[in-house]
Design a protein around this motif. Structure first.
Motif, short mmCIF file in Angstrom:
data_model
loop_
_atom_site.label_atom_id
_atom_site.label_comp_id
_atom_site.label_asym_id
_atom_site.label_seq_id
_atom_site.Cartn_x
_atom_site.Cartn_y
_atom_site.Cartn_z
N SER A 1 -3.86 51.62 -58.07
CA SER A 1 -4.84 51.67 -58.53
C SER A 1 -4.87 51.64 -57.32
O SER A 1 -4.86 52.06 -56.13
CB SER A 1 -5.59 50.22 -58.66
N LYS B 1 -7.77 60.46 -59.88
CA LYS B 1 -7.10 60.35 -61.54
C LYS B 1 -6.13 61.60 -62.57
O LYS B 1 -5.12 61.08 -62.77
CB LYS B 1 -8.74 60.68 -61.64
N ARG C 1 -6.03 52.91 -61.85
CA ARG C 1 -7.12 52.61 -62.09
C ARG C 1 -8.48 52.76 -60.23
O ARG C 1 -7.61 52.72 -59.84
CB ARG C 1 -7.66 51.06 -61.74
N LEU D 1 -18.11 58.16 -61.45
CA LEU D 1 -18.10 57.43 -62.62
C LEU D 1 -18.33 59.08 -63.37
O LEU D 1 -17.10 59.07 -64.18
CB LEU D 1 -18.43 56.41 -63.07
N GLY E 1 -14.80 60.75 -62.54
CA GLY E 1 -13.47 60.35 -62.85
C GLY E 1 -12.84 58.88 -62.66
O GLY E 1 -12.09 58.68 -63.17
N ALA E 2 -13.87 57.80 -61.69
CA ALA E 2 -14.10 56.97 -61.13
C ALA E 2 -14.32 56.02 -62.79
O ALA E 2 -14.28 56.48 -63.61
CB ALA E 2 -14.61 56.64 -60.73
N ASP E 3 -13.19 55.23 -62.42
CA ASP E 3 -12.77 53.80 -63.65
C ASP E 3 -13.52 53.06 -63.57
O ASP E 3 -14.61 52.32 -64.53
CB ASP E 3 -11.62 52.98 -63.78
N VAL E 4 -14.35 52.63 -62.10
CA VAL E 4 -15.78 51.43 -62.08
C VAL E 4 -15.75 51.40 -60.78
O VAL E 4 -15.43 52.81 -59.82
CB VAL E 4 -14.76 50.07 -62.30
N ASN F 1 -10.98 45.85 -60.20
CA ASN F 1 -9.17 45.54 -60.88
C ASN F 1 -8.76 44.34 -61.52
O ASN F 1 -7.79 44.14 -61.52
CB ASN F 1 -8.38 46.08 -59.20
#
Length: 318
Positions: A132, A151, A157, A172, A175-178, A195
Motif C-alpha cells: 500500500s 499504480k 492499494r 482517483l 489511478g488512486a484506489d481511494v 487501507n
C-alpha cells in the motif's frame, strides 16, 4: 532580457520584473532560450531564503527550464537559479534532451516532479508489488505523477490525500484506489481506514507537522515514510529512534540534488524511463496553469496557499 529578480527576501511581493543583460554560458554550461520555466513550491522557499540551499542576492529565481540552445538542441534542464527569465544558463550535466512529441509542460513535469517521484518510490521506499502507498498532496506536481507510477509499478492499494473534492477526484482519475481528505483531524485513523483497517506500507510526505507525525504512526512493520518537503511550514516531531525500532519502521528524507551524486547516473535513468512512459501514453502530466512574468506574484500566492493542482509553468515571453 526580461526576468524576475529578487533583491530582498520575503513573500511574493519581492518578485520584481526587470531588464537584465543576457547571461553567458561558461565551461560545462549551456545557454538556453527559455520557452517555459517551471513554477515549484520550492521556489517560494527560495524567495524567503528558507530553502535547503541558502540563497544570495540579487537573484533570479527558478530551478527548471525548457527551451533551445543556440545550436537548436531542445532540452529540459535543472539550474540552481535563473529560470524566471527569457534566457538562462544551466549545467550541461543536468540538461536532458526532450524526445519528439513531448510538450513543454510534460518535459518540465518530469525533470523535478517526475524524477522526485521516481527516486522516492525506487530508492527511498523500494516499493514492492502489492504494498500500500500513501501519496500526500496527491493533486500536486509530484503527487499526480507518484500516484500513476505507484499504480503502474504494482502497488496493491494507492491512497491519495488532498484538501478538496475536486483534487481527490483528480487523484482517483489518475489511478488512486481511494482518496482521503487531507484535513482529517486524525490522519492515522483515516489512512488505516482507507487501507481496510490495516496499517500502511509506504508514505510519500511533503506536508510536515502533524500530518507527518500521524503518518509515521500509521506505518505497518517495515513500513517506510519518505519526507521530501514541508508545505505546511510546520516541523514534525523529532524522530524517536526507539519507536522506529519497536515498530520496525523507517523514515528517510530526499532532496533531488543529492540523487545526481549517486553512481550509475540515477537521475538520467529516471528521466529516460519517465520519457519512455510518456511517449508510450502510460504517464501523463497534469496542467496546473500558465502564468506570464507579470503574473508571477499571483502564481506564488496560489502555490503558498496550496490552491493549485498539477504542474504550473511560466511563459517568459509575456
Amino acid at each position: 532580457m526580461r526576468a524576475i529578480q529578487i533583491t530582498e527576501f520575503g513573500g511574493p511581493e519581492v518578485l520584481t520584473e526587470v531588464e537584465l543583460p543576457d547571461p553567458v554560458a561558461g565551461p560545462g554550461e549551456l545557454l538556453v532560450e527559455v520557452d517555459r520555466a517551471g513554477l515549484n513550491y520550492a521556489d517560494t522557499h527560495q524567495a524567503e531564503n528558507s530553502y535547503l540551499a541558502r540563497m544570495s542576492l540579487p537573484m533570479v529565481p527558478g530551478g527548471e527550464v525548457v527551451g533551445r540552445t543556440p545550436e537548436g538542441r531542445r532540452v529540459v534542464a535543472l539550474a540552481n537559479s535563473g529560470g524566471y527569465a527569457q534566457k538562462a544558463v544551466v549545467p550541461e550535466a543536468t540538461a536532458f534532451d526532450v524526445p519528439d512529441g513531448v510538450d513543454d509542460l510534460t518535459a518540465l513535469s518530469m525533470v523535478i516532479q517526475g524524477a522526485t517521484a521516481w527516486v522516492l518510490l525506487r530508492r527511498n521506499t523500494h516499493l514492492e508489488p502489492g504494498e500500500s502507498v500513501v501519496v500526500h498532496a496527491a493533486a500536486g506536481g509530484v503527487g499526480t505523477i507518484a500516484v500513476q507510477l505507484a499504480k503502474k509499478w504494482g502497488a496493491g492499494r494507492v491512497i491519495a490525500t488532498a484538501s478538496s473534492a475536486a483534487k481527490r477526484e483528480l487523484a482517483l482519475d489518475l489511478g488512486a484506489d481511494v482518496a482521503v481528505d487531507s484535513t482529517s483531524a486524525d490522519m492515522t485513523a483515516a489512512l488505516r481506514e482507507a487501507n481496510d483497517g490495516r496499517p500502511v506500507d509506504v508514505v510519500l510526505d511533503m506536508t510536515g507537522g502533524a500530518v507527518t507525525d500521524q503518518s509515521v504512526a500509521a506505518l505497518a512493520p517495515f513500513g517506510r515514510l519518505a519526507f521530501y518537503g514541508m508545505a505546511s511550514r510546520e516541523q514534525p516531531s523529532p524522530v524517536d529512534l526507539g519507536a522506529l525500532m519497536r515498530h520496525s519502521t523507517a523514515v528517510s528524507g530526499m532532496w533531488l540534488p543529492h540523487a545526481f551524486k549517486l553512481p550509475g547516473r540515477v537521475v538520467h535513468r529516471a528521466m529516460a524511463e519517465l520519457f519512455e512512459l510518456v511517449v508510450a501514453g502510460e504517464l501523463r502530466a497534469v496542467a496546473g496553469g500558465e502564468y506570464g512574468l507579470s503574473e508571477v506574484r499571483r502564481a506564488h500566492e496560489e502555490l503558498r496557499s496550496r490552491r493549485t493542482t498539477g504542474k504550473l509553468v511560466l511563459d517568459p515571453s509575456r
